[in-house]
Design a protein around this motif. Structure first.
Motif, mmCIF file in Angstrom:
data_model
loop_
_atom_site.group_PDB
_atom_site.id
_atom_site.type_symbol
_atom_site.label_atom_id
_atom_site.label_comp_id
_atom_site.label_asym_id
_atom_site.label_seq_id
_atom_site.Cartn_x
_atom_site.Cartn_y
_atom_site.Cartn_z
ATOM 1 N N GLU A 201 0.830 -1.203 0.000
ATOM 2 C CA GLU A 201 0.000 0.000 0.000
ATOM 3 C C GLU A 201 0.869 1.260 0.000
ATOM 4 O O GLU A 201 1.611 1.515 0.958
ATOM 5 N N PRO A 202 0.803 2.083 -1.074
ATOM 6 C CA PRO A 202 1.644 3.292 -1.153
ATOM 7 C C PRO A 202 1.050 4.464 -0.379
ATOM 8 O O PRO A 202 0.559 5.434 -0.957
ATOM 9 N N ILE A 203 1.097 4.365 0.937
ATOM 10 C CA ILE A 203 0.522 5.395 1.797
ATOM 11 C C ILE A 203 1.513 5.766 2.897
ATOM 12 O O ILE A 203 2.153 4.892 3.485
ATOM 13 N N CYS A 204 1.617 7.048 3.172
ATOM 14 C CA CYS A 204 2.400 7.511 4.322
ATOM 15 C C CYS A 204 1.438 7.735 5.485
ATOM 16 O O CYS A 204 0.426 8.421 5.334
ATOM 17 N N GLU A 205 1.739 7.142 6.628
ATOM 18 C CA GLU A 205 0.902 7.321 7.806
ATOM 19 C C GLU A 205 1.711 7.987 8.913
ATOM 20 O O GLU A 205 2.938 7.875 8.974
ATOM 21 N N GLU A 206 1.007 8.682 9.796
ATOM 22 C CA GLU A 206 1.664 9.373 10.884
ATOM 23 C C GLU A 206 2.327 8.373 11.825
ATOM 24 O O GLU A 206 1.757 7.331 12.141
ATOM 25 N N ILE A 207 3.546 8.698 12.256
ATOM 26 C CA ILE A 207 4.284 7.800 13.147
ATOM 27 C C ILE A 207 3.564 7.725 14.486
ATOM 28 O O ILE A 207 3.275 8.734 15.119
ATOM 29 N N ARG A 208 3.266 6.496 14.913
ATOM 30 C CA ARG A 208 2.582 6.258 16.177
ATOM 31 C C ARG A 208 3.293 5.127 16.920
ATOM 32 O O ARG A 208 3.918 4.266 16.310
ATOM 33 N N CYS A 209 3.168 5.158 18.237
ATOM 34 C CA CYS A 209 3.707 4.077 19.062
ATOM 35 C C CYS A 209 2.563 3.179 19.507
ATOM 36 O O CYS A 209 1.434 3.644 19.719
ATOM 37 N N GLU A 210 2.847 1.901 19.651
ATOM 38 C CA GLU A 210 1.828 0.951 20.068
ATOM 39 C C GLU A 210 1.783 0.830 21.594
ATOM 40 O O GLU A 210 2.722 1.246 22.295
ATOM 41 N N VAL A 211 0.711 0.262 22.070
ATOM 42 C CA VAL A 211 0.581 0.017 23.513
ATOM 43 C C VAL A 211 1.651 -0.995 23.937
ATOM 44 O O VAL A 211 1.754 -2.073 23.357
ATOM 45 N N PRO A 212 2.486 -0.656 24.947
ATOM 46 C CA PRO A 212 3.567 -1.568 25.381
ATOM 47 C C PRO A 212 3.018 -2.734 26.213
ATOM 48 O O PRO A 212 3.084 -2.733 27.446
ATOM 49 N N ARG A 213 2.482 -3.720 25.534
ATOM 50 C CA ARG A 213 1.813 -4.821 26.236
ATOM 51 C C ARG A 213 2.789 -5.750 26.962
ATOM 52 O O ARG A 213 2.468 -6.298 28.001
ATOM 53 N N ASP A 214 3.976 -5.948 26.433
ATOM 54 C CA ASP A 214 4.900 -6.957 26.975
ATOM 55 C C ASP A 214 6.137 -6.327 27.616
ATOM 56 O O ASP A 214 7.228 -6.892 27.557
ATOM 57 N N GLN A 215 5.961 -5.155 28.215
ATOM 58 C CA GLN A 215 7.110 -4.493 28.856
ATOM 59 C C GLN A 215 6.906 -4.340 30.365
ATOM 60 O O GLN A 215 7.497 -3.462 30.978
ATOM 61 N N SER A 219 -1.216 -1.921 33.812
ATOM 62 C CA SER A 219 -2.403 -1.441 33.068
ATOM 63 C C SER A 219 -2.006 -0.605 31.857
ATOM 64 O O SER A 219 -2.327 0.596 31.766
ATOM 65 N N PRO A 220 -1.278 -1.177 30.879
ATOM 66 C CA PRO A 220 -0.794 -0.389 29.726
ATOM 67 C C PRO A 220 -1.928 0.240 28.911
ATOM 68 O O PRO A 220 -1.786 1.354 28.411
ATOM 69 N N HIS A 221 -3.076 -0.458 28.801
ATOM 70 C CA HIS A 221 -4.175 0.097 28.003
ATOM 71 C C HIS A 221 -4.785 1.327 28.665
ATOM 72 O O HIS A 221 -5.388 2.161 27.995
ATOM 73 N N TYR A 222 -4.629 1.451 29.958
ATOM 74 C CA TYR A 222 -5.177 2.613 30.667
ATOM 75 C C TYR A 222 -4.250 3.823 30.524
ATOM 76 O O TYR A 222 -4.703 4.933 30.241
ATOM 77 N N TYR A 223 -2.947 3.623 30.735
ATOM 78 C CA TYR A 223 -1.997 4.740 30.701
ATOM 79 C C TYR A 223 -1.591 5.122 29.271
ATOM 80 O O TYR A 223 -1.263 6.276 29.002
ATOM 81 N N PHE A 224 -1.598 4.133 28.370
ATOM 82 C CA PHE A 224 -1.154 4.410 26.987
ATOM 83 C C PHE A 224 -2.379 4.429 26.066
ATOM 84 O O PHE A 224 -2.725 3.424 25.441
ATOM 85 N N ARG A 225 -3.006 5.565 26.001
ATOM 86 C CA ARG A 225 -4.173 5.760 25.149
ATOM 87 C C ARG A 225 -4.219 7.213 24.700
ATOM 88 O O ARG A 225 -3.462 8.048 25.199
ATOM 89 N N ASP A 227 -3.417 10.308 22.441
ATOM 90 C CA ASP A 227 -2.333 10.729 21.537
ATOM 91 C C ASP A 227 -1.082 9.892 21.779
ATOM 92 O O ASP A 227 -0.477 9.935 22.845
ATOM 93 N N MET A 228 -0.718 9.085 20.775
ATOM 94 C CA MET A 228 0.511 8.292 20.858
ATOM 95 C C MET A 228 1.355 8.497 19.608
ATOM 96 O O MET A 228 2.004 7.589 19.115
ATOM 97 N N THR A 229 1.308 9.734 19.091
ATOM 98 C CA THR A 229 2.103 10.074 17.922
ATOM 99 C C THR A 229 3.524 10.437 18.349
ATOM 100 O O THR A 229 3.843 10.518 19.539
ATOM 101 N N LEU A 230 4.370 10.671 17.349
ATOM 102 C CA LEU A 230 5.775 10.970 17.600
ATOM 103 C C LEU A 230 5.922 12.158 18.551
ATOM 104 O O LEU A 230 5.336 13.223 18.348
ATOM 105 N N GLY A 231 6.683 11.970 19.656
ATOM 106 C CA GLY A 231 6.930 13.030 20.621
ATOM 107 C C GLY A 231 5.979 13.034 21.795
ATOM 108 O O GLY A 231 6.205 13.763 22.771
ATOM 109 N N ALA A 232 4.911 12.220 21.739
ATOM 110 C CA ALA A 232 3.951 12.175 22.840
ATOM 111 C C ALA A 232 4.598 11.559 24.080
ATOM 112 O O ALA A 232 5.464 10.692 23.984
ATOM 113 N N THR A 233 4.179 12.026 25.258
ATOM 114 C CA THR A 233 4.703 11.475 26.515
ATOM 115 C C THR A 233 3.554 10.906 27.343
ATOM 116 O O THR A 233 2.424 11.421 27.298
#
Length: 266
Positions: A201-215, A219-225, A227-233
């Motif tokens: 698929e020739p598409i550029c998408e915004e850089i995002r981070c995934e939920v850190p499930r295995d780190q 409660s990763p789904h609660y804290y990591f929701r 805005d998870m784009t580049l630079g988000a804290t």
């Protein structure tokens, strides 16, 4: 003109002869056999009248003109047609060919054909019917369309081209905060395949981070929701037996930092 004389002469006592008479041109009566029906003024057609013919049986088709008209000479434009069995002939297909062609195809017969490399058959199956093939067998050139040419895109090579033939390629460079769809690449070449689809698929998408499930994050789904784009804290906590490596997690091109987010307590 029905009168024999088509002129009059001025005499001492006035015009000689009589006023000429004109009437509409007539065509002879139409006679058909038991297999053909005719609609229109079949007994005494006048100039301009049209006669329409159809076959009595739905399994047959008109052999000749299905419509004739009465001409200014008093003759029908064509002869009375007959009916014949419904058949079709193999067509000439541009950029393609008929598979196992037959001299004549019977009613409901299927036409099998293939297209040359770089071309594809139109959807549907051509069948022999009363008025010919139900679907015009044609081969369309295989092309791929480049749709997302602005969102998150920095550069396209070749520039300005949006339609590509099978085998042709395009190189896309994503903007600063974007990468290629479902990859971590910022520049990539895409090739139009024989089926009319891109190899990726020739598409550029915004850089995002995934939920850190295995780190070992609590409660990763609660804290990591949100805005998870580049630079988000994100503030986070670790599960029992692990300690945080930083006060907040930051989204980078390589995922969340620090790495690891939670380290085992020794």
């Amino acid at each position: 003109m029905t009168s024999e004389i088509n002129h009059r002469t001025c005499r001492a006592q006035g015009w000689d002869n009589t006023v000429p008479v004109c009437e509409a041109v007539k065509c002879p009566a139409i006679r058909t056999n038991a297999f053909v029906t005719a609609s229109g003024n079949t007994e005494e057609g006048s100039y301009g009248d049209v006669i329409h013919f159809e076959c009595v049986s739905a399994d047959k088709k008109i052999d000749g003109s299905s419509d004739i008209n009465c001409t200014e000479t008093g003759e029908w434009s064509d002869s009375v047609p007959t009916c014949k069995e419904i058949t079709c002939t193999a067509p000439v297909i541009s950029n393609g060919f008929v598979v196992e062609p037959e001299e004549e195809y019977q009613r409901d017969a299927i036409l099998k054909y293939r297209c040359s490399p770089g071309f594809k058959a139109r959807e549907g199956i051509p069948r022999c019917a009363k008025f010919g093939w139900t679907l015009n067998p044609e081969c369309d050139e295989v092309t791929c369309e480049l749709k997302s040419i602005r969102f998150g895109v920095q550069k396209i090579n070749p520039e300005g081209k949006t339609i590509f033939r099978a085998g042709e390629s395009v190189e896309i460079t994503c903007a600063e905060r974007y990468w290629i769809f479902r990859t971590k690449e910022t520049i990539r070449s895409f090739t139009c395949e024989e089926n009319g689809e891109w190899d990726h698929e020739p598409i550029c998408e915004e850089i995002r981070c995934e939920v850190p499930r295995d780190q070992h994050v609590y409660s990763p789904h609660y804290y990591f929701r949100g805005d998870m784009t580049l630079g988000a804290t994100k503030t986070y906590h670790c599960i029992s037996g692990y300690e945080q490596k930083a006060a907040v997690a930051t989204c980078t091109r390589d995922g969340w930092t620090p790495k690891p987010l939670c380290a085992g307590i020794k």
